[in-house]
Design a protein around this motif. Structure first.
Motif, mmCIF file in Angstrom:
data_model
loop_
_atom_site.group_PDB
_atom_site.id
_atom_site.type_symbol
_atom_site.label_atom_id
_atom_site.label_comp_id
_atom_site.label_asym_id
_atom_site.label_seq_id
_atom_site.Cartn_x
_atom_site.Cartn_y
_atom_site.Cartn_z
ATOM 1 N N GLY A 56 15.660 33.577 48.325
ATOM 2 C CA GLY A 56 17.034 33.733 47.861
ATOM 3 C C GLY A 56 17.997 33.234 48.916
ATOM 4 N N ILE A 57 18.925 32.398 48.506
ATOM 5 C CA ILE A 57 19.974 31.902 49.401
ATOM 6 C C ILE A 57 21.289 32.120 48.669
ATOM 7 N N CYS A 58 22.220 32.795 49.318
ATOM 8 C CA CYS A 58 23.506 33.088 48.694
ATOM 9 C C CYS A 58 24.621 32.584 49.601
ATOM 10 N N THR A 59 25.478 31.732 49.048
ATOM 11 C CA THR A 59 26.634 31.249 49.811
ATOM 12 C C THR A 59 27.840 32.108 49.441
ATOM 13 N N PHE A 60 28.725 32.306 50.384
ATOM 14 C CA PHE A 60 29.939 33.097 50.171
ATOM 15 C C PHE A 60 31.139 32.229 50.518
ATOM 16 N N HIS A 61 32.115 32.207 49.604
ATOM 17 C CA HIS A 61 33.293 31.353 49.740
ATOM 18 C C HIS A 61 34.556 32.145 49.467
ATOM 19 N N ARG A 62 35.633 31.727 50.123
ATOM 20 C CA ARG A 62 36.944 32.263 49.784
ATOM 21 C C ARG A 62 37.400 31.531 48.528
ATOM 22 N N PRO A 63 37.951 32.270 47.559
ATOM 23 C CA PRO A 63 38.423 31.585 46.352
ATOM 24 C C PRO A 63 39.619 30.691 46.666
ATOM 25 N N PRO A 64 39.769 29.595 45.921
ATOM 26 C CA PRO A 64 40.900 28.697 46.178
ATOM 27 C C PRO A 64 42.225 29.400 45.891
ATOM 28 N N PRO A 65 43.258 29.115 46.686
ATOM 29 C CA PRO A 65 44.571 29.735 46.437
ATOM 30 C C PRO A 65 45.089 29.341 45.057
ATOM 31 N N GLY A 66 45.647 30.325 44.376
ATOM 32 C CA GLY A 66 46.206 30.056 43.060
ATOM 33 C C GLY A 66 45.182 30.054 41.939
ATOM 34 N N GLY A 67 43.895 30.173 42.272
ATOM 35 C CA GLY A 67 42.854 30.182 41.245
ATOM 36 C C GLY A 67 42.758 31.535 40.566
ATOM 37 N N ALA A 68 41.936 31.622 39.549
ATOM 38 C CA ALA A 68 41.774 32.860 38.788
ATOM 39 C C ALA A 68 41.262 34.003 39.654
ATOM 40 N N ALA A 69 40.460 33.699 40.671
ATOM 41 C CA ALA A 69 39.885 34.736 41.534
ATOM 42 C C ALA A 69 40.589 34.800 42.886
ATOM 43 N N ALA A 70 41.821 34.317 42.957
ATOM 44 C CA ALA A 70 42.533 34.218 44.238
ATOM 45 C C ALA A 70 42.644 35.560 44.955
ATOM 46 N N GLY A 71 42.686 36.667 44.240
ATOM 47 C CA GLY A 71 42.805 37.964 44.880
ATOM 48 C C GLY A 71 41.493 38.507 45.425
ATOM 49 N N SER A 72 40.378 37.875 45.055
ATOM 50 C CA SER A 72 39.069 38.343 45.501
ATOM 51 C C SER A 72 38.857 38.015 46.967
ATOM 52 N N ALA A 73 38.125 38.872 47.653
ATOM 53 C CA ALA A 73 37.841 38.626 49.064
ATOM 54 C C ALA A 73 36.913 37.420 49.225
ATOM 55 N N LEU A 74 35.772 37.440 48.546
ATOM 56 C CA LEU A 74 34.801 36.348 48.618
ATOM 57 C C LEU A 74 34.126 36.165 47.269
ATOM 58 N N GLN A 75 33.677 34.957 47.014
ATOM 59 C CA GLN A 75 32.879 34.678 45.832
ATOM 60 C C GLN A 75 31.458 34.381 46.288
ATOM 61 N N ALA A 76 30.494 35.017 45.654
ATOM 62 C CA ALA A 76 29.083 34.820 46.003
ATOM 63 C C ALA A 76 28.447 33.857 45.006
#
Length: 187
Positions: free
Chosen positions: A82-102
Motif C-alpha cells: 500500500g502506498i498513499c500520497t497526501f496532498h493539500r487541496p488546490p485553493p478554491g477547489g471543492a475540498a479547499a477547507g480540507s487539511a489533506l487529501q489522501a
C-alpha cells in the motif's frame, strides 16, 4: 499541479486494488502524484508477521528490531503493498477547507516464481486476519503484479545475455561454414 492531479485521479479510483491488468495506469498515476505529495505512507501485508525469536520487545534497539523484521520479511511472502500520497487541496477547489487529501494505491504483488516454482509460507492466523480485512487470496495468486529481487533480476538478465551470446556464436560458426542463420532467433 491541479491538472496533473486531476489526470491521475481520472486514471485510478481511490483505494482500487491494483493488479497486473491495471498496473501501468496505476504506476503512471502514482508517479504523477508522488512528485507533489506533502508526504507518503507505505504499508505492506505479508503472509505472516512472526517467527520464533522475532517478536518485538520494548527494550529492542532499532537495529535489533530491523534484524527481526528483516528475517520475517525474508521468510513470508508479500501480498499487498500500500502506498498513499497526501496532498493539500488546490485553493478554491471543492475540498479547499480540507487539511489533506489522501490517494491510496493497493498493489497486489507476488514474487515472480523462478523456474521450478517458489514456496509460499502462510501463517494461519495472519491469513484469517487478512481475509477479515478483505484480502482475496485467489485474486492475489491469479492477478498479482510479479516482482523480482535485484539478485533474481540480475540472474535472469545474465541468463538471457548468455543465451544470446551462445546463439550469436552458433550463427557465426554456421556462417563461417557457409551456412545461413539458425531458424531460432528467440532470446
Amino acid at each position: 499541479d491541479t491538472a496533473l492531479h486531476r489526470e491521475a485521479s481520472e486514471k485510478m479510483q481511490d483505494g482500487e486494488d491494483i493488479t497486473r491488468d491495471s498496473f501501468e495506469a496505476a504506476a503512471a498515476a502514482l508517479e504523477a502524484l508522488l512528485a507533489t505529495a506533502e508526504f507518503v505512507a507505505v504499508d505492506a501485508e505479508f503472509t505472516g508477521i512472526k517467527l520464533p525469536g522475532t517478536v518485538p520487545q520494548d527494550h529492542d534497539s532499532t537495529q535489533a528490531r530491523y534484524t527481526k523484521m528483516r528475517r520475517v520479511a525474508s521468510e513470508f511472502s508479500l501480498v499487498q503493498l500500500g502506498i498513499c500520497t497526501f496532498h493539500r487541496p488546490p485553493p478554491g477547489g471543492a475540498a479547499a477547507g480540507s487539511a489533506l487529501q489522501a490517494r491510496p494505491f493497493n498493489f497486489f504483488v507476488r514474487r515472480a516464481a523462478p523456474r521450478g516454482g517458489d514456496k509460499v509460507v502462510l501463517d494461519c492466523s495472519t491469513a484469517e486476519f487478512l481475509r477479515g480485512q478483505g484480502i482475496d487470496f485467489n485474486r492475489w495468486l491469479d492477478h498479482s503484479v510479479p516482482y523480482r529481487s535485484t539478485a533474481d533480476a540480475a540472474a535472469a538478465a545474465a541468463a538471457v545475455r548468455q543465451r544470446v551470446a551462445a546463439q550469436a556464436e552458433a550463427d557465426a560458426e554456421r556462417r563461417a561454414q557457409g551456412g545461413g542463420f539458425s531458424a531460432s532467433r528467440s532470446a
